[in-house]
Design an enzyme around this catalytic site. Sequence first.
Site, PDB file in Angstrom:
ATOM      1  N   LYS A 119       5.132   5.078  13.123  1.00  0.00           N
ATOM      2  CA  LYS A 119       5.740   4.328  14.218  1.00  0.00           C
ATOM      3  C   LYS A 119       5.331   5.001  15.529  1.00  0.00           C
ATOM      4  O   LYS A 119       5.449   6.230  15.662  1.00  0.00           O
ATOM      5  CB  LYS A 119       7.266   4.344  14.077  1.00  0.00           C
ATOM      6  N   ASP A 165       2.459   1.297  13.924  1.00  0.00           N
ATOM      7  CA  ASP A 165       3.312   0.135  14.184  1.00  0.00           C
ATOM      8  C   ASP A 165       4.125   0.413  15.443  1.00  0.00           C
ATOM      9  O   ASP A 165       4.868   1.394  15.505  1.00  0.00           O
ATOM     10  CB  ASP A 165       4.241  -0.105  12.987  1.00  0.00           C
ATOM     11  N   GLU A 203      -0.098  -2.421  14.673  1.00  0.00           N
ATOM     12  CA  GLU A 203       0.805  -3.524  14.337  1.00  0.00           C
ATOM     13  C   GLU A 203       1.714  -3.832  15.519  1.00  0.00           C
ATOM     14  O   GLU A 203       2.340  -2.926  16.077  1.00  0.00           O
ATOM     15  CB  GLU A 203       1.623  -3.097  13.103  1.00  0.00           C
ATOM     16  N   ASP A 228       3.254  -8.802  13.100  1.00  0.00           N
ATOM     17  CA  ASP A 228       4.435  -8.778  12.230  1.00  0.00           C
ATOM     18  C   ASP A 228       5.467  -9.729  12.842  1.00  0.00           C
ATOM     19  O   ASP A 228       5.511 -10.922  12.493  1.00  0.00           O
ATOM     20  CB  ASP A 228       4.946  -7.322  12.132  1.00  0.00           C
ATOM     21  N   LYS A 249       5.979 -10.938   5.401  1.00  0.00           N
ATOM     22  CA  LYS A 249       7.288 -10.593   4.838  1.00  0.00           C
ATOM     23  C   LYS A 249       7.971 -11.914   4.500  1.00  0.00           C
ATOM     24  O   LYS A 249       8.166 -12.743   5.406  1.00  0.00           O
ATOM     25  CB  LYS A 249       8.165  -9.853   5.854  1.00  0.00           C
TER      26      LYS A 249
HETATM   27  O1  OSB Z   1       8.250  -3.328  11.689  1.00  0.00           O
HETATM   28  O2  OSB Z   1       7.436  -3.282   9.734  1.00  0.00           O
HETATM   29  C1  OSB Z   1       8.396  -3.156  10.495  1.00  0.00           C
HETATM   30  C2  OSB Z   1      11.343  -1.732   8.580  1.00  0.00           C
HETATM   31  C3  OSB Z   1      12.360  -2.515   9.049  1.00  0.00           C
HETATM   32  C4  OSB Z   1      12.103  -3.469   9.988  1.00  0.00           C
HETATM   33  C5  OSB Z   1      10.812  -3.636  10.464  1.00  0.00           C
HETATM   34  C6  OSB Z   1       9.772  -2.866   9.995  1.00  0.00           C
HETATM   35  C7  OSB Z   1      10.044  -1.882   9.034  1.00  0.00           C
HETATM   36  C8  OSB Z   1       8.988  -1.011   8.547  1.00  0.00           C
HETATM   37  C9  OSB Z   1       8.744  -0.790   7.093  1.00  0.00           C
HETATM   38  O3  OSB Z   1       8.200  -0.480   9.281  1.00  0.00           O
HETATM   39  C10 OSB Z   1       9.823  -0.360   6.229  1.00  0.00           C
HETATM   40  C11 OSB Z   1       9.651  -0.261   4.764  1.00  0.00           C
HETATM   41  O4  OSB Z   1       8.838   0.516   4.265  1.00  0.00           O
HETATM   42  O5  OSB Z   1      10.417  -0.930   4.082  1.00  0.00           O
HETATM   43 MG    MG Z   2       6.213  -3.935  11.725  1.00  0.00          MG
END
Ligand code: OSB
Ligand code: MG
Length: 368
Positions: A163, A188, A213, A238, A262
């Site tokens: 992140k 991300d 991302e 995303d 997702k």
């Molecule tokens: O932005 O991908 C995202 C988790 C919760 C909400 C948004 C995100 C995420 C993650 C991945 O980055 C979490 C995971 O491994 O489940």
């Molecule tokens: Mg994401």
Amino acid sequence: MKIAQVKLYVIQMPLKSPFLTHLGAVTHREGIIVKITDHDGCFGLGEGVAFSTPWYTEETVVTSLHMMTDILIPLLKKHRIQRPEEAAQLFKSVRRNNMAKAALETALWDLYAKQRSTPLSVILGGTRPVIASGVVVATDSTANALNQIEQYLEAGYQRIKLKINPNQDYTFLAEIRKVYPELPIMADANSAYTLKDMERLKALDEFNLLMIEQPLAHDDIIEHAALQKEIRTPICLDESIVSFDDARKAIELGSCQVINIKAGRVGGLSEAKQIHDYCFANHIPVWCGGMIEFGISRAHNIALASLPGFTIPGDISASNRFWEEDIILPEVQVENGYIKVPDAPGIGFSINEKRLKETVLSTRTFQF
Ligand code: OSB
Ligand code: MG
């Protein structure tokens, strides 16, 4: 599909360690487990992945419960359906609320597969016996990140997602790259940047990230297209992709080169599969995103990621990445960087009834 009953369980568990992004910390996870039973006692399982607060999307656990209770379950009662895609179609009369829709629709997919004694992966068109597993590092210091990366690589994860935000990006990634010059990493941003940060974002090209991302606004596809023209790192979307049409338009505009799919974010597996099929036909790689989810959603993700277009390791980690004990049996395990796609009917995992009892906050039952 001969639905006899829908049961919702609101559950809560603490995470093993806080999940930190620039948007805040997740320390506890509430979720909704959905069980849809037919007249023969066969049942399908789904999971509502909205968070307790609307930090990632506008939905919450409470809005999901309202939508399911007062709108979506009554729709299912009124219109008898033959296939899960018909539920997805029915739910299109309701604007957004994709996670509430997906909670029910994914349970119907599991039920549909179980009624045919077939693995869900096969029903969806999956072709992979195993899926490649990646993991997310979401912490507040470089030292913690390096520590976690070392553990995750030892556990076999194939790809690390970090992140990032404008307060740490360059120095953070430089430190990681110094230790791991060749590691497949992606970043991300969860919308931490604007186009004013163009130079900052350009500077990240030197780290050879697999992709970046969602750098810009959660609902943008226009400015991402402008950004993609200026940076070498592929953009993955995303938050901006909440439907098939969003995916199609983003690809047509050049807003991204990769999509994170997702099921919860797009309203279910029918829409997720449609996005996959379109991306596959147009040579846009996709990967399966994560929601810090419990085992039911994790199981649906595994089935989805077995489709041929999922060519990049997703955020599908083992049950023990977040939980002391998950609510499914067996738990999801990563072996040599891969998760086995189950060959039992439906999602191929069962509920850990003991764990469900320990973590349940409330239940609601709807008779058809
Ligand atoms: O932005 O991908 C995202 C988790 C919760 C909400 C948004 C995100 C995420 C993650 C991945 O980055 C979490 C995971 O491994 O489940
Ligand atoms: Mg994401």
